[in-house]
Scaffold this active site. Sequence first.
Site: not given
Ligand code: BTN
Length: 323
Positions: A187, A321, A122
């Site tokens: 995470k 926090r 993201r």
């Molecule tokens: C995040 O937390 O930032 C989201 C991560 C999403 C990763 C997955 S892996 C499969 C799919 N292909 C990608 O390029 N991204 C998602």
Amino acid sequence: MNNNILHTTIPLKLINLLADGKFHSIEQFNMLLGVNNACIKKYIKIVRNWGVDIFTMPGKGYRLYAPLQLLDENIIRKLLPEGRLTVLPVIDSTNQYLIEHIGSIQTGDACVAEYQAQGRGRRGRQWISPFGNNLYLSLYWRFEKGLESSGGISLMVGIVMAEVLKRFGAEKVQVKWPNDLYLNNRKLAGILVEIFGKVDNTTHIVIGAGINLAMRESTVGKIDQEWINLKESGVTIDRNVLAAELTSTLRQAFLQFERNGFSPFFSRWQALDNFLNRPVKLLVAEQEIKGIARGIDAQGALILEQEGKLHAYFDGNISLRNQ
Ligand code: BTN
């Protein structure tokens, strides 16, 4: 030999040989792959760049630090009641792959990869995707009648994934608004939802999930947030079984979302919420908002209690926090 064979096919054969975790001599590679020592070393380098941890010992050859359980399209397909799934050993991004094929794929089509060269997260971040140890899965859904609100989709995906992992014994897996999975306050998985509207009122959705299963720190370097492998909860899941179970459960969830929207999922969030009733800060753009997390509303917005009043937020990134 064309570039693809040189840079993908032979390195993949090399990984197949090494996957058992035993020592293999360079002579064995020469014989089975039909290439000379210098080439073998070049391929070993490519495989290492994909994040495979190879150990070498003079006189014995090469082996992996731990055996790899590779993805197998036939096994996954047999486990799936219906629908299509493709295993892409090496790809830029599984989301990107489905997006590029939107014209020719069907609702519910999915793909998984062993390695993503340009896995994306993201907010334009990179999703580090070493070969063979995690799960990178994407699924495509088409809403023919348009979609009134896509708000709940990423939350729905998180809920479904957490519930699947719990069914496999990872009882402590939780969700973090809007779409991460957490384990022990770190995470475990991220979800990326990409949506494309069309003038004919069709909405194309590609969801991508990356789950850390057994990623080695040495192969990924520094990740800019606290992360954890599922393995640390004492749970190891067969990756083919997990890919099949996630795909079929997500397909059922999308069907339900089409019929009833987010409401069947809303009540399931609370039991999984890692931040419920805890002091958090929400970062929206440059602004930091402090409050107590009070779950979500029926649209999937985050509810924060601030000075005794409840406020709904649709965007941002939360973190714990101190009081
Ligand atoms: C995040 O937390 O930032 C989201 C991560 C999403 C990763 C997955 S892996 C499969 C799919 N292909 C990608 O390029 N991204 C998602």
